[in-house]
Structures are given as structure tokens and as C-alpha cells.
Design a protein around this motif. Structure first.
Motif, mmCIF file in Angstrom:
data_model
loop_
_atom_site.group_PDB
_atom_site.id
_atom_site.type_symbol
_atom_site.label_atom_id
_atom_site.label_comp_id
_atom_site.label_asym_id
_atom_site.label_seq_id
_atom_site.Cartn_x
_atom_site.Cartn_y
_atom_site.Cartn_z
ATOM 1 N N ARG A 229 0.856 -1.191 0.000
ATOM 2 C CA ARG A 229 0.000 0.000 0.000
ATOM 3 C C ARG A 229 0.888 1.235 0.000
ATOM 4 N N PRO A 230 0.408 2.326 -0.597
ATOM 5 C CA PRO A 230 1.185 3.571 -0.601
ATOM 6 C C PRO A 230 1.435 4.065 0.824
ATOM 7 N N GLY A 231 2.621 4.605 1.045
ATOM 8 C CA GLY A 231 2.968 5.153 2.341
ATOM 9 C C GLY A 231 3.529 4.155 3.332
ATOM 10 N N CYS A 232 3.552 2.898 2.987
ATOM 11 C CA CYS A 232 4.063 1.859 3.884
ATOM 12 C C CYS A 232 5.594 1.859 3.828
ATOM 13 N N VAL A 233 6.232 2.149 4.959
ATOM 14 C CA VAL A 233 7.698 2.196 4.973
ATOM 15 C C VAL A 233 8.316 0.820 4.771
ATOM 16 N N PHE A 234 7.645 -0.223 5.217
ATOM 17 C CA PHE A 234 8.171 -1.568 5.027
ATOM 18 C C PHE A 234 8.094 -1.984 3.553
ATOM 19 N N CYS A 235 7.041 -1.524 2.876
ATOM 20 C CA CYS A 235 6.916 -1.786 1.438
ATOM 21 C C CYS A 235 8.001 -1.032 0.668
ATOM 22 N N THR A 236 8.253 0.203 1.063
ATOM 23 C CA THR A 236 9.303 0.995 0.424
ATOM 24 C C THR A 236 10.657 0.352 0.650
ATOM 25 N N ARG A 237 10.891 -0.124 1.859
ATOM 26 C CA ARG A 237 12.149 -0.816 2.170
ATOM 27 C C ARG A 237 12.321 -2.040 1.277
ATOM 28 N N LEU A 238 11.265 -2.833 1.141
ATOM 29 C CA LEU A 238 11.345 -4.022 0.304
ATOM 30 C C LEU A 238 11.600 -3.642 -1.151
ATOM 31 N N ARG A 239 10.872 -2.664 -1.643
ATOM 32 C CA ARG A 239 11.032 -2.215 -3.032
ATOM 33 C C ARG A 239 12.474 -1.758 -3.287
ATOM 34 N N ARG B 208 15.221 -2.580 -1.570
ATOM 35 C CA ARG B 208 16.173 -3.687 -1.404
ATOM 36 C C ARG B 208 16.112 -4.681 -2.552
ATOM 37 N N LEU B 209 14.993 -4.735 -3.269
ATOM 38 C CA LEU B 209 14.894 -5.651 -4.405
ATOM 39 C C LEU B 209 15.625 -5.107 -5.625
ATOM 40 N N GLY B 210 15.794 -3.804 -5.681
ATOM 41 C CA GLY B 210 16.510 -3.201 -6.806
ATOM 42 C C GLY B 210 15.847 -3.526 -8.132
ATOM 43 N N SER B 211 16.656 -3.916 -9.103
ATOM 44 C CA SER B 211 16.134 -4.174 -10.447
ATOM 45 C C SER B 211 15.252 -5.425 -10.497
ATOM 46 N N LEU B 212 15.360 -6.289 -9.502
ATOM 47 C CA LEU B 212 14.528 -7.501 -9.491
ATOM 48 C C LEU B 212 13.068 -7.206 -9.174
ATOM 49 N N ARG B 213 12.779 -5.991 -8.677
ATOM 50 C CA ARG B 213 11.385 -5.681 -8.299
ATOM 51 C C ARG B 213 10.427 -5.787 -9.476
ATOM 52 N N PRO C 5 13.946 -9.075 2.826
ATOM 53 C CA PRO C 5 14.139 -8.855 1.391
ATOM 54 C C PRO C 5 15.072 -9.879 0.729
ATOM 55 N N VAL C 6 16.001 -10.436 1.494
ATOM 56 C CA VAL C 6 16.917 -11.446 0.945
ATOM 57 C C VAL C 6 16.129 -12.677 0.475
ATOM 58 N N LEU C 7 15.110 -13.070 1.240
ATOM 59 C CA LEU C 7 14.269 -14.213 0.860
ATOM 60 C C LEU C 7 13.554 -13.933 -0.458
ATOM 61 N N VAL C 8 12.973 -12.758 -0.575
ATOM 62 C CA VAL C 8 12.235 -12.402 -1.789
ATOM 63 C C VAL C 8 13.200 -12.306 -2.975
ATOM 64 N N ARG C 9 14.364 -11.687 -2.762
ATOM 65 C CA ARG C 9 15.371 -11.588 -3.835
ATOM 66 C C ARG C 9 15.773 -12.968 -4.339
ATOM 67 N N SER C 10 15.953 -13.915 -3.414
ATOM 68 C CA SER C 10 16.373 -15.258 -3.850
ATOM 69 C C SER C 10 15.313 -15.914 -4.725
ATOM 70 N N HIS C 11 14.043 -15.739 -4.379
ATOM 71 C CA HIS C 11 12.973 -16.317 -5.213
ATOM 72 C C HIS C 11 12.884 -15.619 -6.571
ATOM 73 N N LEU C 12 13.064 -14.298 -6.572
ATOM 74 C CA LEU C 12 13.023 -13.566 -7.841
ATOM 75 C C LEU C 12 14.230 -13.921 -8.710
ATOM 76 N N SER C 13 15.384 -14.120 -8.100
ATOM 77 C CA SER C 13 16.584 -14.500 -8.861
ATOM 78 C C SER C 13 16.408 -15.876 -9.487
#
Length: 121
Positions: free
Chosen positions: A47-57, A59-64, A108-116
């Protein structure tokens, strides 16, 4: 008084620096579910304004762009789905991994590994 004004200005500058430059493209809940089943795409409910969502976005970098992002504030069905997973709370980010496992505010490391892995396949 001066200290409060300086602190307010600094907070405003910080907010502008971390705010997304443009609103990310989002899918609807059922479109995202279909992509998960068809392509094994990771779904990220946010959701917009969520700091945890922004952090995840950030940390995912180009994989987002490999994930399907669903804004729960613009999709009532997505919000209901997130509440169902999180015991009635609209806690985001809620991530659905390709195997169907739901993770609330994951590392974010968990999500990055799945996206990679998905990108390599």
C-alpha cells in the motif's frame, strides 16, 4: 522553536528523498493470482505510504520488476485476501512465493532469492 523548524524541514527533505518518483504499476488481485499459477510469479501486496513496502522495493533493486505488485488500497479483493492471510489485519508487505507460501513483511533477501531463481529459469 528554531530547532523544531529545522527538524521539520529535515524530515520533509528526507521524505522527498525516499518517496517513490512515480507510482509503481500494479495488477489486480485475480490477475496476480493467475500469473502466480501460470508463470510462478512472486506476488507482493503493498500500500502507498508503507515504509516496510518501500524498504522491500528498494532492497529488491532491479529484481522488483520480476514481481507482481498489488496495491491493497486500490483493490478491495486484494485487501480482503491480505486480511484473510493475516488474521484480520491489512499488514503489508504480504508476499506470496511461487510455491504458494505467504510471508508477511519478509526479509528482502528471501524475496530476492525467489526472484533471482525465477529470472534464471
Amino acid at each position: 522553536m528554531l530547532v523544531a523548524v529545522v527538524a521539520l524541514v529535515l524530515c520533509g527533505c528526507l521524505a522527498l528523498m525516499v518517496a517513490p518518483k512515480r507510482r509503481p504499476q500494479t495488477a489486480r488481485h485475480w490477475e496476480a493470482q493467475a500469473q502466480l499459477v501460470r508463470d510462478g510469479r512472486v506476488i507482493i501486496y503493498w500500500r502507498p505510504g508503507c515504509v516496510f513496502c518501500t524498504r522491500l522495493r528498494m532492497r529488491l533493486g532491479s529484481l522488483r520488476s520480476q514481481a507482481t505488485w498489488v496495491d491493497i488500497w486500490s483493490d478491495p479483493e486484494a485487501a480482503a485476501f491480505v486480511r484473510d492471510i493475516n488474521g484480520g489485519a491489512e499488514t503489508v508487505p504480504t508476499v506470496i512465493l511461487p510455491d504458494g507460501e505467504a510471508c508477511t513483511n519478509p526479509d528482502p533477501v528471501l524475496v530476492r532469492s525467489h526472484l533471482s531463481m525465477a529470472q534464471a529459469a
